[in-house]
Write an enzyme that holds these catalytic residues in place. Structure first.
Site, PDB file in Angstrom:
ATOM      1  N   GLY A  38       0.719  -1.211   0.017  1.00 22.18           N
ATOM      2  CA  GLY A  38       0.216  -0.203  -0.198  1.00 22.18           C
ATOM      3  C   GLY A  38       0.675   1.005  -0.015  1.00 22.18           C
ATOM      4  O   GLY A  38       2.154   1.206   0.116  1.00 22.18           O
ATOM      5  N   SER A  40       2.953   4.743   0.937  1.00 23.19           N
ATOM      6  CA  SER A  40       3.485   5.232   2.519  1.00 23.19           C
ATOM      7  C   SER A  40       2.105   6.199   3.046  1.00 23.19           C
ATOM      8  O   SER A  40       1.619   6.524   2.206  1.00 23.19           O
ATOM      9  CB  SER A  40       4.507   6.029   1.871  1.00 23.19           C
ATOM     10  OG  SER A  40       4.706   6.693   3.052  1.00 23.19           O
ATOM     11  N   ALA A  41       2.414   5.851   4.392  1.00 21.91           N
ATOM     12  CA  ALA A  41       1.534   6.299   4.916  1.00 21.91           C
ATOM     13  C   ALA A  41      -0.142   5.637   5.256  1.00 21.91           C
ATOM     14  O   ALA A  41      -1.274   6.210   6.003  1.00 21.91           O
ATOM     15  CB  ALA A  41       1.190   7.940   5.339  1.00 21.91           C
ATOM     16  N   LYS A  44       0.775   0.456   7.061  1.00 17.14           N
ATOM     17  CA  LYS A  44       1.671  -1.060   7.242  1.00 17.14           C
ATOM     18  C   LYS A  44       2.230  -1.257   8.128  1.00 17.14           C
ATOM     19  O   LYS A  44       1.727  -2.021   8.969  1.00 17.14           O
ATOM     20  CB  LYS A  44       2.710  -0.750   6.098  1.00 17.14           C
ATOM     21  CG  LYS A  44       1.838  -1.170   4.358  1.00 17.14           C
ATOM     22  CD  LYS A  44       2.122  -1.202   3.047  1.00 17.14           C
ATOM     23  CE  LYS A  44       3.432   0.089   3.056  1.00 17.14           C
ATOM     24  NZ  LYS A  44       2.823   1.366   3.051  1.00 17.14           N
ATOM     25  N   SER A 112       5.565  -1.853  -2.038  1.00 16.44           N
ATOM     26  CA  SER A 112       5.582  -3.055  -3.168  1.00 16.44           C
ATOM     27  C   SER A 112       4.885  -2.863  -4.506  1.00 16.44           C
ATOM     28  O   SER A 112       3.406  -3.103  -4.329  1.00 16.44           O
ATOM     29  CB  SER A 112       5.385  -4.393  -3.155  1.00 16.44           C
ATOM     30  OG  SER A 112       4.372  -4.467  -1.721  1.00 16.44           O
TER      31      SER A 112
HETATM   32  N1  ATP Z   1      -6.902   2.498  10.983  1.00 14.86           N
HETATM   33  C1  ATP Z   1      -5.138   2.719  10.324  1.00 14.86           C
HETATM   34  N2  ATP Z   1      -4.793   1.732  11.102  1.00 14.86           N
HETATM   35  C2  ATP Z   1      -3.282   2.678  10.090  1.00 14.86           C
HETATM   36  N3  ATP Z   1      -2.804   3.634  10.137  1.00 14.86           N
HETATM   37  C3  ATP Z   1      -3.948   4.541  10.542  1.00 14.86           C
HETATM   38  C4  ATP Z   1      -4.996   4.616  10.471  1.00 14.86           C
HETATM   39  N4  ATP Z   1      -5.334   5.772  11.033  1.00 14.86           N
HETATM   40  C5  ATP Z   1      -4.625   6.382  11.629  1.00 14.86           C
HETATM   41  N5  ATP Z   1      -3.671   6.094  10.828  1.00 14.86           N
HETATM   42  C6  ATP Z   1      -2.017   6.618  10.808  1.00 14.86           C
HETATM   43  O1  ATP Z   1      -1.577   6.986   9.839  1.00 14.86           O
HETATM   44  C7  ATP Z   1      -0.389   6.451   9.735  1.00 14.86           C
HETATM   45  C8  ATP Z   1       0.258   5.712   8.888  1.00 14.86           C
HETATM   46  O2  ATP Z   1       1.702   4.790   8.838  1.00 14.86           O
HETATM   47  P1  ATP Z   1       2.504   4.181   8.470  1.00 14.86           P
HETATM   48  O3  ATP Z   1       3.986   4.357   9.029  1.00 14.86           O
HETATM   49  O4  ATP Z   1       1.721   3.293   9.323  1.00 14.86           O
HETATM   50  O5  ATP Z   1       2.340   3.758   6.826  1.00 14.86           O
HETATM   51  P2  ATP Z   1       2.976   2.877   6.431  1.00 14.86           P
HETATM   52  O6  ATP Z   1       1.633   2.253   5.022  1.00 14.86           O
HETATM   53  O7  ATP Z   1       3.992   1.571   7.137  1.00 14.86           O
HETATM   54  O8  ATP Z   1       4.230   3.887   5.155  1.00 14.86           O
HETATM   55  P3  ATP Z   1       5.037   4.002   4.715  1.00 14.86           P
HETATM   56  O9  ATP Z   1       4.956   2.631   3.697  1.00 14.86           O
HETATM   57  O10 ATP Z   1       5.979   5.207   4.777  1.00 14.86           O
HETATM   58  O11 ATP Z   1       6.361   3.393   5.537  1.00 14.86           O
HETATM   59  C9  ATP Z   1       0.527   6.521  11.238  1.00 14.86           C
HETATM   60  O12 ATP Z   1       0.073   7.820  11.809  1.00 14.86           O
HETATM   61  C10 ATP Z   1      -0.646   5.802  12.032  1.00 14.86           C
HETATM   62  O13 ATP Z   1      -1.196   6.266  13.179  1.00 14.86           O
HETATM   63 MG    MG Z   2       5.887   1.828   7.622  1.00 11.71          MG
END
Ligand code: ATP
Ligand code: MG
EC number: 2.7.1.25
Length: 200
Positions: A38, A40-41, A44, A112
Site C-alpha cells: 500500500g 506510504s502512510a 502498513k 511494493s
Molecule cells: N486505521 C488506521 N490504520 C493504520 N494507520 C492509521 C489508521 N488511522 C490512522 N493511521 C495513521 O496513519 C499513519 C500510518 O503510518 P505507517 O507508518 O503505518 O504507514 P506505512 O504504510 O508503513 O508507510 P511507509 O510505506 O511510509 O512505511 C500513522 O500515523 C497511523 O497512526
Molecule cells: Mg512503514
C-alpha cells in the site's frame, strides 16, 4: 509463475537434514508470510506491528520485515527506480521464504507498488503460505497524514519517484485481504488478520 533458474554452473543446493515441516512442528505453528502492500502512510507498519505484538503475546514466533529498516541494511544499495524496486522485492521475498522455512510467521511491510513484483513475491515465498494484505487509503488521505513528511518533500520535488505522486501504485485486484484504513481501525484490522492466520 515460473521463477528464473540460476544459470551459474556448479551450484548444488544443500539438502537439509531437518525439513521445514519438522522445524514448524517444533515451533507448533503454521509458518506463513503476510505481505502488506500500500501507499506510504497507508498504515502498513502500524498494523503489522500490532499484529506482531498480538502474535508474540499468543506465543507465536513472528518477525517483522519492514521496508524502511531493510533499506538501511540488506537493501541499502537500492534506490527507487523500477529496476531497484524489483530487486528490493526479490531480496525481501527470498529472506521471507527462508524465515518461513525456519518456521516463522513473517510480516512484510513494503509499498511494493507493481503487480508483477507482488506476483514474484508470492511465487518466491510460496503461494500456499502467502497472504497479500492491501492496506488501502486514498492518496489525499495519505498525504494529509504524512507522518514522515515525505509527501511534502515529494510535492516540492525534493524526492523523486515517490509512489502516488510521480510513480504509480498498481492497486491489487484480488488481494487476500483488503483493509481501508479510513474506515477500519487498527484493532479491527489486527483481528481480521489474526483470524485469517488462525485458519492457515
Ligand atoms: N486505521 C488506521 N490504520 C493504520 N494507520 C492509521 C489508521 N488511522 C490512522 N493511521 C495513521 O496513519 C499513519 C500510518 O503510518 P505507517 O507508518 O503505518 O504507514 P506505512 O504504510 O508503513 O508507510 P511507509 O510505506 O511510509 O512505511 C500513522 O500515523 C497511523 O497512526
Ligand atoms: Mg512503514
Amino acid at each position: 509463475m515460473d521463477l528464473p533458474i540460476n544459470s551459474t554452473p556448479h551450484i548444488h543446493p544443500h539438502a537439509f537434514a531437518v525439513s521445514a515441516r519438522e522445524r514448524a512442528e517444533l515451533l507448533r505453528q503454521t509458518p506463513g508470510i503476510v505481505w502488506f502492500t500500500g501507499l506510504s502512510a497507508a498504515g502498513k507498519s502500524t498494523i503489522a506491528s500490532a499484529v506482531d505484538v498480538v502474535l508474540h503475546r499468543n506465543g507465536k514466533h513472528s518477525f517483522l520485515l519492514d521496508g524502511d529498516t531493510l533499506r538501511t541494511g540488506l537493501c541499502r544499495d537500492l534506490g527507487f527506480s523500477n529496476e531497484h524496486r524489483h530487486e528490493n522485492i526479490r531480496r525481501v521475498s527470498e529472506v521471507s521464504r527462508l524465515m518461513a522455512d525456519a518456521g516463522l510467521l513473517v510480516l512484510v511491510c513494503s509499498i511494493s507498488p507493481f503487480a508483477a513484483d507482488r506476483q514474484l513475491a508470492r511465487a518466491i515465498a510460496g503461494p500456499h503460505r502467502f497472504i497479500e494484505v492491501h492496506v488501502h487509503v486514498p492518496v489525499a488521505v495519505a498525504e494529509r497524514r504524512d507522518p514522515k513528511g515525505l509527501y511534502k518533500l515529494a510535492r516540492q520535488g525534493a524526492i523523486k519517484d515517490f509512489t502516488g505522486i510521480d510513480s504509480p501504485y498498481e492497486e491489487p485486484t484480488t488481494p487476500d485481504i483488503r483493509i481501508n484504513t479510513t474506515q477500519c481501525s487498527v484493532a479491527d484490522a489486527v483481528a481480521l488478520i489474526a483470524r485469517r492466520l488462525g485458519r492457515t
